[in-house]
Every structure is written in structure tokens, then in C-alpha cells.
Design a protein around this motif. Sequence first.
Motif, short mmCIF file in Angstrom:
data_model
loop_
_atom_site.label_atom_id
_atom_site.label_comp_id
_atom_site.label_asym_id
_atom_site.label_seq_id
_atom_site.Cartn_x
_atom_site.Cartn_y
_atom_site.Cartn_z
N GLY A 37 8.27 -3.86 2.10
CA GLY A 37 8.21 -4.16 0.68
C GLY A 37 7.16 -3.37 -0.07
O GLY A 37 6.86 -2.22 0.27
N TYR A 38 6.56 -4.03 -1.07
CA TYR A 38 5.72 -3.33 -2.04
C TYR A 38 4.32 -3.93 -2.13
O TYR A 38 4.14 -5.14 -2.06
CB TYR A 38 6.37 -3.38 -3.42
CG TYR A 38 7.75 -2.76 -3.44
CD1 TYR A 38 7.91 -1.40 -3.57
CD2 TYR A 38 8.89 -3.57 -3.29
CE1 TYR A 38 9.19 -0.83 -3.57
CE2 TYR A 38 10.16 -3.01 -3.28
CZ TYR A 38 10.30 -1.64 -3.42
OH TYR A 38 11.54 -1.08 -3.41
N ALA A 39 3.34 -3.04 -2.32
CA ALA A 39 1.98 -3.47 -2.63
C ALA A 39 1.87 -3.86 -4.09
O ALA A 39 1.08 -4.73 -4.46
CB ALA A 39 0.99 -2.35 -2.31
N ASP A 51 -3.23 -1.41 4.00
CA ASP A 51 -3.58 -1.91 2.68
C ASP A 51 -4.51 -3.12 2.79
O ASP A 51 -4.55 -3.83 3.80
CB ASP A 51 -2.33 -2.28 1.88
CG ASP A 51 -1.70 -1.07 1.20
OD1 ASP A 51 -2.40 -0.04 1.07
OD2 ASP A 51 -0.53 -1.15 0.80
N ILE A 52 -5.25 -3.36 1.70
CA ILE A 52 -6.30 -4.38 1.67
C ILE A 52 -5.82 -5.60 0.88
O ILE A 52 -5.28 -5.46 -0.22
CB ILE A 52 -7.59 -3.80 1.06
CG1 ILE A 52 -8.11 -2.65 1.93
CG2 ILE A 52 -8.66 -4.88 0.92
CD1 ILE A 52 -9.25 -1.87 1.30
N PHE A 53 -6.07 -6.79 1.43
CA PHE A 53 -5.60 -8.05 0.86
C PHE A 53 -6.78 -8.97 0.55
O PHE A 53 -7.81 -8.93 1.22
CB PHE A 53 -4.68 -8.77 1.85
CG PHE A 53 -3.39 -8.07 2.14
CD1 PHE A 53 -2.21 -8.49 1.55
CD2 PHE A 53 -3.35 -6.99 3.01
CE1 PHE A 53 -1.01 -7.85 1.83
CE2 PHE A 53 -2.16 -6.34 3.29
CZ PHE A 53 -0.98 -6.77 2.69
N ARG A 54 -6.59 -9.83 -0.43
CA ARG A 54 -7.51 -10.96 -0.64
C ARG A 54 -7.16 -12.00 0.42
O ARG A 54 -6.03 -12.50 0.42
CB ARG A 54 -7.31 -11.55 -2.03
CG ARG A 54 -7.50 -10.58 -3.18
CD ARG A 54 -6.74 -11.06 -4.41
NE ARG A 54 -6.70 -10.04 -5.45
CZ ARG A 54 -5.87 -8.99 -5.45
NH1 ARG A 54 -5.00 -8.83 -4.46
NH2 ARG A 54 -5.89 -8.11 -6.43
N ALA A 221 -9.77 1.31 -3.82
CA ALA A 221 -9.02 0.53 -4.80
C ALA A 221 -7.52 0.83 -4.75
O ALA A 221 -6.70 -0.05 -5.05
CB ALA A 221 -9.56 0.78 -6.20
N SER A 222 -7.16 2.05 -4.38
CA SER A 222 -5.74 2.41 -4.32
C SER A 222 -5.00 1.68 -3.20
O SER A 222 -3.77 1.62 -3.19
CB SER A 222 -5.58 3.92 -4.13
OG SER A 222 -6.13 4.32 -2.89
N ARG A 223 -5.76 1.10 -2.25
CA ARG A 223 -5.14 0.34 -1.15
C ARG A 223 -5.15 -1.15 -1.39
O ARG A 223 -4.73 -1.94 -0.53
CB ARG A 223 -5.88 0.64 0.17
CG ARG A 223 -5.70 2.06 0.67
CD ARG A 223 -6.16 2.17 2.12
NE ARG A 223 -7.60 2.08 2.26
CZ ARG A 223 -8.24 1.40 3.21
NH1 ARG A 223 -7.57 0.69 4.09
NH2 ARG A 223 -9.55 1.41 3.27
N PHE A 224 -5.63 -1.58 -2.54
CA PHE A 224 -5.78 -3.00 -2.84
C PHE A 224 -4.45 -3.54 -3.37
O PHE A 224 -3.93 -3.09 -4.38
CB PHE A 224 -6.90 -3.19 -3.85
CG PHE A 224 -7.44 -4.59 -3.94
CD1 PHE A 224 -7.45 -5.44 -2.85
CD2 PHE A 224 -7.99 -5.05 -5.13
CE1 PHE A 224 -7.97 -6.72 -2.93
CE2 PHE A 224 -8.52 -6.33 -5.23
CZ PHE A 224 -8.51 -7.16 -4.13
#
Length: 399
Positions: A37-39, A51-54, A221-224
Motif C-alpha cells: 500500500g501507501y505511506a 518507513d517510520i511510524f508513530r 521526514a521523507s520516510r515518515f
Amino acid sequence: LDRIDHFFADKVEKGEMAGIVTLVSRHGRIAHFSAVGYADIASSRVLRTDDIFRIYSMTKPITATALTMLYEQGKFRLNDPISKYIPEFTGIRVLKTPDSPITETVPAAREPTIHDLFRHTAGFLHGPRNSEPQENSIDEAYRKADLANPSISLEEMMRRLARIPLIYQPGTKWSYSLAQDVQARLVEILSGMPFDQFLRRRLLEPLGMKDTSHQVEPADASRFVSVHWMKNGRVVPCGAKYGCSGGASATSEINSYTQDKVLKLGSSGLTGTAEDYWRFAQMMLNGGDFNGHRYLSPATVQYAARDHLGAVSVLNGTGESIGTGWGLGFAVVKDAATAATLIPDGSFYWAGAANTFFWIDPKNDIVVVAMSQSLDPKMEGWSTLREQLGAMVYGALVE
């Protein structure tokens, strides 16, 4: 395990979710690791495994583990009252009934202990995000005290929290709470260093959790990953253009992680990748060791991963949770059959508000980490996703 990608790709195609990263390991080796899917669904930015997640409340087990490391060093006893180390909690009072106004209180039958903090039986709530079905006078008091103000310290947060009564007598009821923020302050007092520094030096850096922090650096930030919600039947990212299920304040809060804050919470606030969290979970599955570095003893991990509630009832927003208990910072599967899960007895786990979750299965030597990002009751929550993923993981287990 190929079913996992097909299953979640179908959810993305049907417009039920934006995307998800799933990681499954057995015997310390990663068997499945994928992003579907999508970030950010509005810009069609494809989700990646790094990718980085909360991770929101998946911060809690890390905080509890940090304090457990200090317990192994003899820094405190589990039955020590909180006030022994944070004097502001001396003489804390309790609401007369959970529905009483904030002014109607009675003395605490006993002081809340550090053990109560670990197992959410101290009598605290989570404030506006608490797990009680309806807001009460404690929620309102937490809000007025501005406990999560990013410009205050944990020390100041404790001063404000200690002025507010408990909702239940300590030790009488499980109530999901901000107890790990108190634990984070205890880490500071007992270690002599700021909470985030202790995490970085003693856990995150040694484990190789290079992307886990209270702040996302500008270069990352581009991986958030964007948090998503359902607007007019369509999955969209939270932000200025589409708003958010929780309103403007929620939009501001979820997009504030690229800014450094004074307040480094222990109950939430960390961001990180699925592989980072797998390192932490694998260390716990290994009995406190990862890549030759020991963090806890096997005996301590086993103790942390067992039920510590006994007869204390586990309550949440949907009623009593049957078949599960609570250990030292983790939920524990006590009876998989009554809990209606294939995740076996003795497994321990937890999740984050934006649909991140993990479990550790010592019986089958398995770790599973899954990370999505949505904040909307109209979208499937982590418990549903965990049950679905669990069925696929154990459906693939043949020996």
C-alpha cells in the motif's frame, strides 16, 4: 505467508486502509517482511519497509523494560510506594466513586506502588485518551492540568499529576493509564540521566534501533508515514487539506513529531520502524539478549511476561477482556481459547493507537510486528488486524 500480502493488498484496493508493513520471524530469523500500500495515499507515495511510524502506546513496553533494567540493579523494590522517589505523590487521594466530582475524595487505602505502575493498577487514567467508556471528572482534570504540554518536563508533569485524585483505590482495578509516564520519571531519578538519554544509551543504540526516537529528524521526514482516516467513505491523510477524525487538535498533534519537545513521554511519543521494534521484541523473546549483548536476565523476562493481575479484573472501553492479563508492561495471553485468538498462552503483546501492534510467542519462538497508520473508529482497529494476521501466521505454521 504469501497470504499476508494478498490479504492486505486486497484491503488497500478496496479502500479499507492505506497500507501496512508486516514482519514475521521465527527462531530469530525473519521469514516474512513486506510493505503493502501507501505511506501517503493522497500523493500515492508507496509504503516501504524502512518507513517510520508513530508507535504511540508501543512506547509503553520499552519504558517498562527500561525501568525493569534498573530493577535488576536493585534500584527499587516493586512494592515501594511511588512517593518514596517522587514525594509529590505522598498522601494522594481517590475519588469517592468513579463518577464523583473532582472535589469528592477519600484517602487512599494504601499508596500506589511501582508494581501498580507496571500493571496499570495505580488508579491513574490516560486522560482524554483513557480507555473508560465515558469521560469523567479525572479526564477533565487531566485536560485542565495540560499534562502533555510539550514544553514542560517530566518532573513538572508529575507535580501536576500528583495534585489530581486517583479514580480507583490502588490495586483494586486495572485501568489503562499514563502510568508509564510516571515510570519514565522514575527512570530519570534512579539513573541520574534524562529519560530519552537513558533509552538511547542503554536500549535503543545497543539494540541497533537507529530510527527509534521521540523526534523524526529532518533528514528522515521523507520516510515518515502519514496518519489516515475515513472521510466521506474515502481513506485520506490527516492534515490541513482533509482535516482528521479527531479534529484540529489531533491534526496538530500527529504532525508535530519533526519538532523537538521538552516533554519526552514514556506512555507514548516514540516513532520507529517495524524492524527496529522487531529488534526490541526479539531481545525479549531471547530472554534479554540480542546479538551477544545482555539487557535483562531470562528469569526477569519470564517474570515480566507472566500475569501479575491475579483476580484484578481487566476493563477497557468494550467491557471485560477475558483470557488476558497484564505483566510488567505487556498484555499477556492467559487462555487463548477464551480470548478467541490463535496466539498461544504465554504470549505477550501490545499495540499503538494508530494501528501498530506486535506479539512475542515463546512457545513457537515467533515475533510478529505490524505497522499501519490510521486514527478513525470507522476503520479496522489493531485488535481486528491482529486477529486476522494471527490466523494467517499460525495457519502457515506446520512444524
